[in-house]
Structures are given as C-alpha cells and as structure tokens.
Design a protein around this motif. Structure first.
Motif, mmCIF file in Angstrom:
data_model
loop_
_atom_site.group_PDB
_atom_site.id
_atom_site.type_symbol
_atom_site.label_atom_id
_atom_site.label_comp_id
_atom_site.label_asym_id
_atom_site.label_seq_id
_atom_site.Cartn_x
_atom_site.Cartn_y
_atom_site.Cartn_z
ATOM 1 N N LEU A 185 0.822 -1.213 0.000
ATOM 2 C CA LEU A 185 0.000 0.000 0.000
ATOM 3 C C LEU A 185 0.856 1.264 0.000
ATOM 4 N N GLU A 186 1.965 1.247 0.745
ATOM 5 C CA GLU A 186 2.868 2.404 0.716
ATOM 6 C C GLU A 186 3.408 2.619 -0.694
ATOM 7 N N ASN A 239 2.636 5.859 -3.033
ATOM 8 C CA ASN A 239 3.766 6.654 -3.506
ATOM 9 C C ASN A 239 3.735 6.796 -5.022
ATOM 10 N N ILE A 240 3.248 5.772 -5.705
ATOM 11 C CA ILE A 240 3.147 5.840 -7.171
ATOM 12 C C ILE A 240 2.099 6.851 -7.596
ATOM 13 N N ILE A 241 0.941 6.860 -6.925
ATOM 14 C CA ILE A 241 -0.142 7.763 -7.339
ATOM 15 C C ILE A 241 0.005 9.159 -6.762
#
Length: 64
Positions: free
Chosen positions: A56-57, A61-63
């Motif tokens: 989830l992290e 971080n990607i979005i």
C-alpha cells in the motif's frame, strides 16, 4: 435458585464420573504443540500484514 444449584451439582458430578481426562504428559505435549502453532500463525499474520503495508505504501507513492 434450586434449579441452578442442582445444575451446577450435576455438572460437577458429570465431570468427576463420566469424563475421561487425558494423561498429564499428553496435556503438556498438546499444550506445547498449540503454543508453537500459535506463535507460527502470529508470525505469519505479522508477515502478511507487513507485506500489505509495504504494497500500500508503494501504491500510494506511485499515485502521489
């Protein structure tokens, strides 16, 4: 109240007369087995939880 006392009395009689209790060595062996599997399951659950946290992290971080 007498029904309750009678129920408790009969329950204790049932435990003394009709229940087959395991040997103490078997109780100890099974307790150790349950404790070991509980620790293993807890560690597995912790590992899966940490995997999801990292996933989830990374996703957030990607979005970002």
């Amino acid at each position: 109240m007498t029904k309750f006392v009678n129920y408790i009395s009969e329950a204790f009689h049932e435990l003394k007369a009709n229940v087959t209790w395991p040997e103490w060595s078997e109780v100890q062996r099974l307790t150790i087995i349950v404790a070991v599997f509980s620790v293993i399951f807890a560690l597995f659950t912790y590992g899966v939880d940490q995997l999801f946290v990292k996933a989830l992290e990374g996703f957030f971080n990607i979005i970002k």
